[in-house]
Every structure is written in C-alpha cells, then in structure tokens.
Design a protein around this motif. Structure first.
Motif, short mmCIF file in Angstrom:
data_model
loop_
_atom_site.label_atom_id
_atom_site.label_comp_id
_atom_site.label_asym_id
_atom_site.label_seq_id
_atom_site.Cartn_x
_atom_site.Cartn_y
_atom_site.Cartn_z
N LEU A 62 21.34 36.98 -44.14
CA LEU A 62 19.96 36.78 -44.58
C LEU A 62 19.87 35.62 -45.58
N CYS A 65 19.67 32.41 -43.83
CA CYS A 65 18.32 32.14 -43.33
C CYS A 65 17.45 31.56 -44.44
N VAL A 355 11.80 40.92 -44.90
CA VAL A 355 12.73 40.24 -43.98
C VAL A 355 12.03 39.74 -42.72
N LEU A 359 12.21 35.95 -41.17
CA LEU A 359 12.88 35.66 -39.90
C LEU A 359 11.93 35.01 -38.90
#
Length: 379
Positions: A62, A65, A355, A359
């Motif tokens: 994560l 990202c 999240v 994403l």
C-alpha cells in the motif's frame, strides 16, 4: 495545478524527508504498540508474529501505491490526485466518506487513550476530563503547524522508543522461548484472521499520508520513499518484537490482558531498586497516542481546507477538535465494544473508505499513463 486550494500558511509549512519519516513512524507505531499485541495473540495465539508479518507485507504494498501517486502528482495531495484522475464529481463521491470517517478516527484514538488511562493509571478521573485535556493539547499542537509538530516528534521519538526498549530489556529474565511453540496449533485460519486485524490497524491507515507527502521540501522529495520504507521497517520490527516478547513472558495470558507492554512493565522488579515503573512507561507510551492523534487531526483539517478551498485552513482546528471531542464522549466508550470495532469494523472501514479510493485513483492514473504512452508510440 499547484496547491492553490491550501492555505498560505500551509505553503510555507514544509519539512524534510527525515522529519516526515519520523511523523510516519509515530503514526504507524504510536497507538498500535499499546493496543495491537493483545487482540493479535488472542486470535492467532503463538502465531501472532506470523500474522504481523503478513499484515506488514500488505502495508508495504500500500505504501508503494501512495509513493507512486506522489511521484505522478508531485506537490499535490490526495484530493488533487482525485480531481486530476476522476474529476470533481468522482472525487467528491469517493472522498466525502473519507472525511466523515476521519472525524471518528480522531475520536476513536482519543477514546482509546481515555480507556487506557481509566483502566491503568487514572481510574478515578472522569473520561471527559482526560479527553478534553488531550484534545485541547492536540489542537494547540496542530494549530502550531506541521513543522513544529515534526520538530517535537523528533525529540519525543526517543522517549517512546526508549520506554519500549527499557521494558523489553528489563523483563528479559522472565522470557520463556518455549511459549512461542507451536506456531499454528489451530491451522492457518486464525493466522489470516489476525493478519486482517493488523492490516486494518495500523497498516491500511497509512493511506491518509497521501494528504501530506506534498509537504516534503522539494530538494528532499527524491529521498522520501527510502526513508518511509525505513520507518515502516522499524515499525514492523518493533511490533514484531513486542508481540513475541509478550508471548514469551505472559504465555497463554498474552491474549487476555489488554495493553501488553504496560502489563510487562508491571512485572519489572530488580532487587527493590527498580519496581513499579509502569506509570512512567505508561506516560511515555501516551506520547505515541498524542502524536498519532495530532497527525490525524492535521490531515483532517488539511483535507477539509482543500475540499472547501479555504484560504486559511487553520481556522478549522478548534471547531474540528470540538466535534471530535463530542464524538469521543458520545460514541463507543465501553471496552468490549471498542475491541469489537478494532477487530472487525475498523479493518473493513479502512479498506472501503481509505484504501479503495486510493487504489482506484492509482489504477486510473496508471491506465491513463499507459494509454498516453500507446498514443505516443502510434504517432
């Protein structure tokens, strides 16, 4: 597009990559070092350390990202990522729940601080008194700005980690390595369940850092990735060692006793010279709660300022802190309900509200970048 939506004060409030990494380490470790060992060992038993490794790996992905978006949109925040990738309407649809949950996120940590005080050191003190003093102090810290917070964090980081190392070292004579075996007495199911808990708290929460990575000084921006990963590695090692040491000392009781590190401090006794130091350790650990809440409140105020394009976002600090205080006094204040939220509800909320938008924005950005490169080759 620059950060014109932010405040003029915020534009001057820039910090170095090391300071940002220190804030990130406080954010990831501050409350989790106190709260997470007990629910992990309660679910996964001796395999809690393995669950933590799985959750840490998911957190590392994560973070990759978050850093990818920071490279693609230098000098911008998560709202500006969204506006660029999804447009104003799509950004509003995705990030409105983000802001709503962040109010409860700040309040939830304050509730945890109040419960920690009530069950350990200040048993006769009313919850509203503890929460009020904490949030006033936190609001004053946020009002001072990110640079001041970063300087304070650099000083207090040693206090928190010094307390952790001191506890783990002084309980050394009580370690029983045999308590770590067997690793998976009930199979892989409990391990994955505990990994889900640890991923939701604290690793999925790092998505909110996409709001303030743009505050790193331009000359340091190339170094931020390595330093955040170093901070994440220190966080993972600290939690891993704390969970393993709790199991080696407390054995089967490690999952039943809340605030494992504080419970270990209560066991320290060295020839009537060093004993009853848990209060000192407890206040040192509160520093972690304090900084995590300060960082979250700063991010919430920053996000609101960007969302409403305010010229000076700091005027929101005290009103937002007051709303968070009211939430902390009127929502879940019972320990059993808080444990259920940490174990079940919070990981789900983190994934849906923090999240998933991140994403989606990253996916749209990557697809647009690939499409742009394809058109360039065709030309």
């Amino acid at each position: 597009m620059n950060r014109g939506a932010g405040s003029a004060a915020a534009k001057q409030d820039r910090i170095g990559s090391v300071q940002m990494a220190v804030l990130f380490l406080f954010f990831m470790t501050g409350s989790s070092i106190v709260i997470i060992p007990a629910p992990l060992t309660n679910v996964a038993g001796n395999g809690a350390w393995l669950s933590l490794l799985i959750a840490w790996a998911a957190g590392a992905l994560l973070l990759a990202c978050v850093l990818y978006l920071n490279r693609r949109y230098p000098g911008r925040s998560l709202f500006e990522y969204g506006r660029e990738a999804l447009g104003n309407a799509g950004t509003a649809l995705l990030l409105a729940p983000f802001l709503c949950v962040m109010f409860w996120h700040v309040a939830g940590i304050v509730i945890e601080i109040g419960l920690f005080f009530k069950s350990t050191m200040l048993k006769e003190t009313p919850t509203y008194a503890v929460n009020s003093v904490l949030l006033v102090t936190i609001a004053l810290t946020v009002r001072a700005g990110l640079e001041v917070m970063a300087r304070m964090a650099s000083v207090f980081l040693g206090l928190m980690f010094g307390a952790i190392v001191l506890v783990l070292a002084l309980v050394g004579p009580l370690y029983h390595p045999e308590y770590l075996m067997p690793v998976m007495p009930d199979g892989i199911g409990p391990i994955l369940n505990a990994a889900y808990i640890a991923y939701g708290f604290p690793y999925a929460e790092l998505a909110v850092f996409a709001f303030i990575l743009a505050d790193v000084k331009e000359r340091d921006s190339a170094k931020i990735g390595k330093r955040l990963y170093l901070a994440l590695a220190v966080n993972g090692l600290t939690l891993l060692v704390s969970v393993a040491c709790s199991i080696m000392v407390l054995g089967p009781l490690s999952g039943d006793l809340k605030y494992s590190l504080y419970q270990l401090a209560r066991l320290i006794f060295i020839r009537e010279i060093i004993e009853r130091i848990e209060s000192v350790i407890g206040f040192s650990l509160i520093v972690g709660f304090y900084f995590k809440t300060s960082i979250l409140l700063h991010i919430l105020v920053r996000a609101l300022g960007l969302a409403f394009r305010l010229p000076n976002e700091r005027i929101l600090v005290f009103p937002v802190a007051l709303l968070c205080l009211l939430l902390s006094l009127t929502t879940y204040t019972e320990e059993a309900k808080m444990e259920e939220i940490v174990s079940i509800v919070w990981p789900l909320l983190d994934n849906l509200v923090y999240v998933a938008p991140l994403l989606l924005i990253a996916a749209v950005t990557a697809l647009r970048g690939r499409a742009g490169r394809s058109r360039g080759r065709d030309v």
